[in-house]
Design a protein around this motif. Structure first.
Motif, short mmCIF file in Angstrom:
data_model
loop_
_atom_site.label_atom_id
_atom_site.label_comp_id
_atom_site.label_asym_id
_atom_site.label_seq_id
_atom_site.Cartn_x
_atom_site.Cartn_y
_atom_site.Cartn_z
N GLU A 114 24.94 -15.63 19.17
CA GLU A 114 25.46 -15.83 20.52
C GLU A 114 26.08 -14.53 21.01
O GLU A 114 26.99 -13.99 20.38
N GLN A 115 25.57 -14.03 22.15
CA GLN A 115 26.06 -12.78 22.69
C GLN A 115 27.28 -13.02 23.58
O GLN A 115 27.28 -13.90 24.42
N TRP A 162 28.10 -13.04 18.02
CA TRP A 162 28.67 -14.00 17.08
C TRP A 162 27.56 -14.65 16.28
O TRP A 162 26.51 -15.00 16.82
N ILE A 163 27.79 -14.81 14.99
CA ILE A 163 26.84 -15.49 14.12
C ILE A 163 27.49 -16.78 13.64
O ILE A 163 28.59 -16.74 13.05
N ARG A 164 26.84 -17.90 13.88
CA ARG A 164 27.38 -19.19 13.46
C ARG A 164 26.36 -19.90 12.58
O ARG A 164 25.15 -19.83 12.81
N ILE A 165 26.87 -20.58 11.57
CA ILE A 165 26.04 -21.46 10.74
C ILE A 165 26.70 -22.83 10.75
O ILE A 165 27.82 -22.98 10.26
N GLY A 166 26.04 -23.79 11.34
CA GLY A 166 26.66 -25.10 11.50
C GLY A 166 27.89 -24.97 12.39
O GLY A 166 27.83 -24.38 13.47
N SER A 176 30.34 -14.38 11.36
CA SER A 176 30.57 -12.96 11.60
C SER A 176 30.61 -12.68 13.09
O SER A 176 30.11 -13.47 13.90
N ALA A 177 31.20 -11.54 13.43
CA ALA A 177 31.16 -11.00 14.78
C ALA A 177 30.81 -9.52 14.65
O ALA A 177 31.52 -8.78 13.96
N VAL A 178 29.73 -9.10 15.29
CA VAL A 178 29.19 -7.76 15.09
C VAL A 178 29.01 -7.06 16.42
O VAL A 178 28.48 -7.64 17.38
N SER A 179 29.44 -5.81 16.49
CA SER A 179 29.17 -4.95 17.63
C SER A 179 28.29 -3.80 17.15
O SER A 179 28.73 -2.97 16.35
N LEU A 180 27.05 -3.75 17.63
CA LEU A 180 26.15 -2.68 17.22
C LEU A 180 26.57 -1.34 17.79
O LEU A 180 26.40 -0.30 17.16
N GLY A 190 27.84 -11.55 2.36
CA GLY A 190 27.37 -10.56 3.33
C GLY A 190 27.41 -11.02 4.77
O GLY A 190 27.93 -10.33 5.63
N ALA A 191 26.85 -12.19 5.05
CA ALA A 191 26.74 -12.73 6.41
C ALA A 191 26.19 -11.65 7.35
O ALA A 191 25.12 -11.10 7.10
N GLY A 192 26.93 -11.29 8.40
CA GLY A 192 26.43 -10.32 9.37
C GLY A 192 26.60 -8.88 8.96
O GLY A 192 26.27 -7.97 9.73
N LEU A 193 27.13 -8.63 7.75
CA LEU A 193 27.33 -7.28 7.22
C LEU A 193 28.31 -6.47 8.06
O LEU A 193 28.22 -5.24 8.15
N THR A 194 29.27 -7.16 8.67
CA THR A 194 30.24 -6.50 9.55
C THR A 194 31.00 -5.41 8.83
O THR A 194 31.12 -4.28 9.32
N LEU A 195 31.57 -5.74 7.66
CA LEU A 195 32.40 -4.76 6.97
C LEU A 195 31.54 -3.66 6.34
O LEU A 195 31.98 -2.50 6.26
N ALA A 196 30.34 -3.98 5.92
CA ALA A 196 29.44 -2.95 5.41
C ALA A 196 29.10 -1.95 6.50
O ALA A 196 29.03 -0.73 6.26
#
Length: 266
Positions: free
Chosen positions: A8-9, A15-19, A24-28, A63-69
């Motif tokens: 969801e943008q 935002w990445i949701r599962i159920g 995660s929340a990711v900003s490219l 890992g999920a959205g790999l935000t911290l990576a």
């Protein structure tokens, strides 16, 4: 089989949701933008212990959205990172929807934390981060003193272990994980909590970051960093972590004494 990830943008953030659970929340465009408070707390602990921009050898359990990576790559280019994420479908959808930056050294392995950490070489990581949840809870196998012993084996001298733990008021669960971390790391090990004041003061369910090392923690730098955050955040120092959990025994698989983290209130 887990639910499919939904993306969801919201402005610059995906935002990445599962159920029902946001993962995660990711900003490219700005990988240093960290939306979740607990991710900010993880990052400030890393910055307090390890100076930028020197590369770090990092193992992420979850890992999920790999935000911290992505954040580690942005703040410490060239860092070799291993991500243990058993949800292959999630990883594939994240790579498709939120491509990793060029030049990254992030390697995702489709393994659970238990077997993934056991397969790593001794003293191969400067930093191990536990941020793994299934249905809103940390799996019991990732907090036993036996598994934490594997984490201690993998950590290089001067290494740091961080864990994102959801807990009820009183932080009894976190106290048992902290006790296990100290036992695994050995004499002189230190543990501290970083979290929102309302969580640290037992005024509600929430996330607390456990920091554990074999060496003295940079408490002054950690407190100075929390003062810059938008939401009231504090640090519980090692002596207080021990006194708060004076009777907290480590979780132990050998003793048949394990538990998932407390479920969040519905």
């Amino acid at each position: 089989m887990s639910d499919a990830a939904e993306f969801e943008q919201d402005g610059d953030v995906t935002w990445i949701r599962i159920g029902e659970h946001p993962q995660s929340a990711v900003s490219l465009s700005d990988p240093e933008l960290l939306v979740f408070e607990y991710v900010q707390h993880l990052a400030l602990c890393i910055d307090a212990v390890f100076a930028r921009p020197a590369p770090l050898r990092v193992t992420h359990v979850g890992g999920a959205g790999l935000t911290l990576a992505r954040w580690v790559h942005a703040t410490r280019p060239g860092s070799p990172q291993i991500v243990l994420e058993p949800d292959v479908a999630l990883t594939e959808s994240v790579r498709r929807e939120l491509p990793l930056p060029r030049g990254h050294r992030i390697r995702v392995r489709p393994l659970r934390g238990e077997e993934g950490v056991a397969g790593l070489a001794s003293a191969s990581a400067d930093l191990v981060i536990l941020d793994a949840y299934v249905d809103g809870q940390v799996p019991s196998g990732l907090t036993t003193v036996e598994w934490l012993g594997e984490v201690a084996r993998v950590l290089a001298p001067g290494g740091l272990f961080l864990a994102n733990l959801g807990d009820r008021p009183g932080l009894r669960y976190a106290a048992r994980v902290a006790s296990g971390a100290r036992a695994a790391l050995g004499p002189g090990a230190q543990t501290a909590y970083v979290g929102l004041h309302q969580v640290l003061k037992s005024k509600g369910f929430g996330n607390v970051v456990l920091a554990a090392t074999r060496d003295p923690l940079p408490l002054f730098d950690m407190r100075r960093a929390t003062a810059r955050l938008a939401l009231p955040t504090g640090v519980v120092p090692p002596n207080d972590v021990i006194s708060r959990g004076a009777n907290a025994a480590p979780f132990s698989a050998a003793a048949g004494d394990t538990a998932d983290s407390p479920a969040p209130p519905t």
